[in-house]
Design an enzyme around this catalytic site. Structure first.
Site, PDB file in Angstrom:
ATOM      1  N   ASP A  95       0.866  -1.177   0.000  1.00 21.73           N
ATOM      2  CA  ASP A  95       0.000   0.000   0.000  1.00 21.73           C
ATOM      3  C   ASP A  95       0.908   1.234   0.000  1.00 21.73           C
ATOM      4  OD1 ASP A  95      -1.752   2.109   0.572  1.00 21.73           O
ATOM      5  OD2 ASP A  95      -3.081   0.821   1.753  1.00 21.73           O
TER       6      ASP A  95
ATOM      7  N   LYS B 187      -4.142  12.082  -1.403  1.00 18.61           N
ATOM      8  CA  LYS B 187      -3.152  12.524  -0.411  1.00 18.61           C
ATOM      9  C   LYS B 187      -2.082  13.342  -1.141  1.00 18.61           C
ATOM     10  CE  LYS B 187      -4.468   8.957   2.795  1.00 18.61           C
ATOM     11  NZ  LYS B 187      -4.488   7.517   2.976  1.00 18.61           N
TER      12      LYS B 187
END
Ligand SMILES: *Cc1c(COP(=O)(O)O)cnc(C)c1O
Length: 415
Positions: A200, A226
Site C-alpha cells: 500500500d 493525499k
C-alpha cells in the site's frame, strides 16, 4: 548535537530551493500552514477550471458525444502520469475505485495466483481499511483463506516458515508514524517463502522516489487524494507487475475491464495489462480533477521532491527537539530520515486538543487515535519558513499548555 536553526536559516533554504516555484501552482489560503497533505492534498491551480469545463461544455453541451472525445482517453492518461511517479510501466497501472476496493482486487488476485496456500499475512498496526478488507476477503473465501496478523512489524520470522503464506500485505510508509519499510528486503523475504507481495503506497506515492518496475512488488495500491492532490475521494491506483499480466484475474469482472467493452459479448475476456482491473464506468469528473492535479508534477524530479521532503522533516525536528522533553511529547517516527516517509508523528496524551489549538493558530496537522499528532510535509507547496513557523507553534502550544481549554476538546465526526 543538532544545531537549532533560526528563521533566517529557513529563509535561506527557501531561496536555494529548486522546487520553490511550485508553490504558486497551488491555491492555498493565506496565513495557513498546511501540514495535512498526507490526509487531503491541497488544491492545485487548473483543477477547478478543468472540472468546470468538463461539466459545462463537455457534459452540458457535448453530452454523450464527449465519451469519444475527450473522456475515453482520460483514464489511461491519468494512469500514465501516476506510472511516471511510481517508476512503473504505464500498462502496469490502472486508476479506479477507492484504495479499499483496489486492495480487495489485489489480494483476491494474489490468492488466486497462489492456490493451495491460505494465509494472508499483514501487520496488526496496518491502516484499518486494509485489515478490514483482508478479513472480509478471508470470510468470503472460507476455508481457503485466513488472515494472520503480526504485531511487531517483523515479517521475516513468520515468513521463514511461510509455506502456507499466499500473500504479504504491508504499507510502505505507516499512516500513523511515518515509518518507511525496506521494500526490497520485504519483497525478497515474501518471494523466498513463495508468497506474493502487495504494498500500500498511500503514504509514499508523490513524495517518495519509487522504482516499482525493479522492486519485485507484485501488486501495489495507493491513494489519489493525499500527496497526489486529486481532491476529496479521488480515484485510487492499482499497479500489477507485468509478470502477472497474463494470469492475474480480478474478482470484480466489470465491463470496463473487458478486452473489448463495446462488443457487449456475453462472456468476460480480460483486457490487457492492469486495465483488466477496471470495474464499471469511469468517474470522469474525479478523473479530470486528478489529471489536472497530476499535471503539476510534469517535469518534477522525484529525487528532488524526496530530498526536500527529508530536509523539511529535519528542519522541523531540529527546531522542536531541544524543547520537547519526553514528558511533554515523544517522537513517534523513526529518528533517521531514511527510515521515514514524509511525515513526523508525536505522542501526546492530549494530542487531539494540541492539534485543535494549532489549527486555531493556522497550523493544520491532524490527530490519530489514541495519542498521535501527525505533521505531513508536501514538498511542492510547503516553504521551509512554513515548517519553521509550524514547529515554533507546536513547541509553544505544548510548553505553555495552550491546548488546555474546553473548546479544544470538542470533537467533530472527522479528525
Ligand atoms: C488513506 C489510506 C487508505 C484510503 O482508503 P480509501 O479506500 O481510498 O478510503 C487506505 N490505506 C491506507 C494505508 C491509507 O493511508
Amino acid at each position: 548535537m543538532i544545531q537549532t536553526p533560526g528563521r533566517a536559516d529557513a529563509e535561506a533554504l527557501d531561496r536555494a530551493d529548486p522546487l520553490a516555484a511550485y508553490r504558486d501552482r497551488f491555491a492555498l489560503p493565506p496565513d495557513i500552514c498546511y501540514l495535512d497533505g498526507n490526509s487531503l492534498g491541497a488544491l492545485p491551480g487548473g483543477v477547478a477550471e478543468a472540472v468546470a469545463e468538463t461539466v459545462e461544455q463537455q457534459w452540458g453541451v457535448g453530452l454523450v458525444r464527449s465519451w469519444n472525445d475527450p473522456w475515453v482517453d482520460i483514464p489511461a492518461r491519468v494512469a500514465g502520469r501516476i506510472a511516471g511517479l511510481l517508476g512503473a510501466d504505464p500498462a502496469a497501472v490502472t486508476v479506479a475505485d477507492s484504495v479499499s476496493v483496489n486492495l480487495f482486487k489485489a489480494l483476491a488476485a494474489s490468492c488466486l495466483l497462489r492456490p493451495g496456500r491460505s494465509t494472508i499475512l499483514c501487520d496488526g498496526g496496518e491502516f484499518p481499511t486494509d485489515l478490514y478488507v483482508a478479513d472480509g476477503l478471508a470470510r468470503l473465501l472460507g476455508e481457503r483463506a485466513r488472515v494472520r496478523l503480526i504485531d511487531d512489524g517483523d515479517f521475516e520470522v513468520p515468513l521463514r516458515d511461510g509455506a502456507d503464506v499466499a500473500v504479504v500485505l504491508a504499507s510502505h510508509v505507516s499512516f500513523r508514524t511515518g515509518a518507511m519499510r525496506d521494500l526490497g528486503r520485504l519483497v525478497a523475504a515474501a518471494h523466498r517463502a513463495g508468497a506474493l507481495f502487495v504494498v500500500d503506497l498511500s503514504h509514499s506515492a508523490g513524495v517518495v522516489d519509487l522504482d516499482l518496475a525493479s522492486s519485485g512488488v507484485d501488486f501495489a495500491v495507493g491513494c489519489g487524494y493525499k500527496y497526489l492532490n486529486g481532491g476529496p475521494g479521488a480515484p485510487s491506483f492499482l499497479y500489477v507487475a507485468p509478470a502477472h499480466h497474463e494470469a492475474a484475474r480480478t474478482p470484480i469482472q466489470g465491463w470496463i475491464g473487458h478486452a473489448d467493452f463495446f462488443a457487449f459479448e456475453p462472456t468476460y475476456r480480460p483486457a490487457a495489462g492492469a486495465a483488466r482491473f477496471q470495474g464499471g464506468t469511469w468517474p470522469i469528473l474525479s478523473l479530470v480533477a486528478l489529471d489536472a492535479a497530476l499535471a503539476v508534477f510534469d517535469g518534477v524530479s522525484m529525487a528532488a521532491v524526496r530530498a526536500k521532503s527529508v530536509a523539511l522533516g529535519e528542519l522541523f525536528l531540529a527546531r522542536v527537539a531541544p524543547w520537547l522533553a519526553p514528558e511533554l511529547s515523544r517522537l513517534a517516527s523513526p529518528r533517521r530520515p531514511e527510515r521515514r516517509g514524509s511525515q513526523l508523528a508525536f505522542h501526546h496524551d492530549d494530542g487531539y486538543a494540541v492539534v485543535q489549538a494549532l489549527i486555531e493558530r493556522g497550523v493544520i496537522g491532524d490527530f490519530r487515535t489514541p495519542d498521535v499528532i501527525r505533521f505531513g510535509f508536501a514538498p511542492l507547496y510547503l516553504r521551509y519558513v512554513d515548517v519553521f513557523d509550524a514547529a515554533e507553534a507546536f513547541v509553544e502550544v505544548v510548553r505553555t499548555r495552550a491546548w488546555d481549554a474546553p473548546r479544544f476538546r470538542e470533537r467533530g465526526a472527522v479528525t
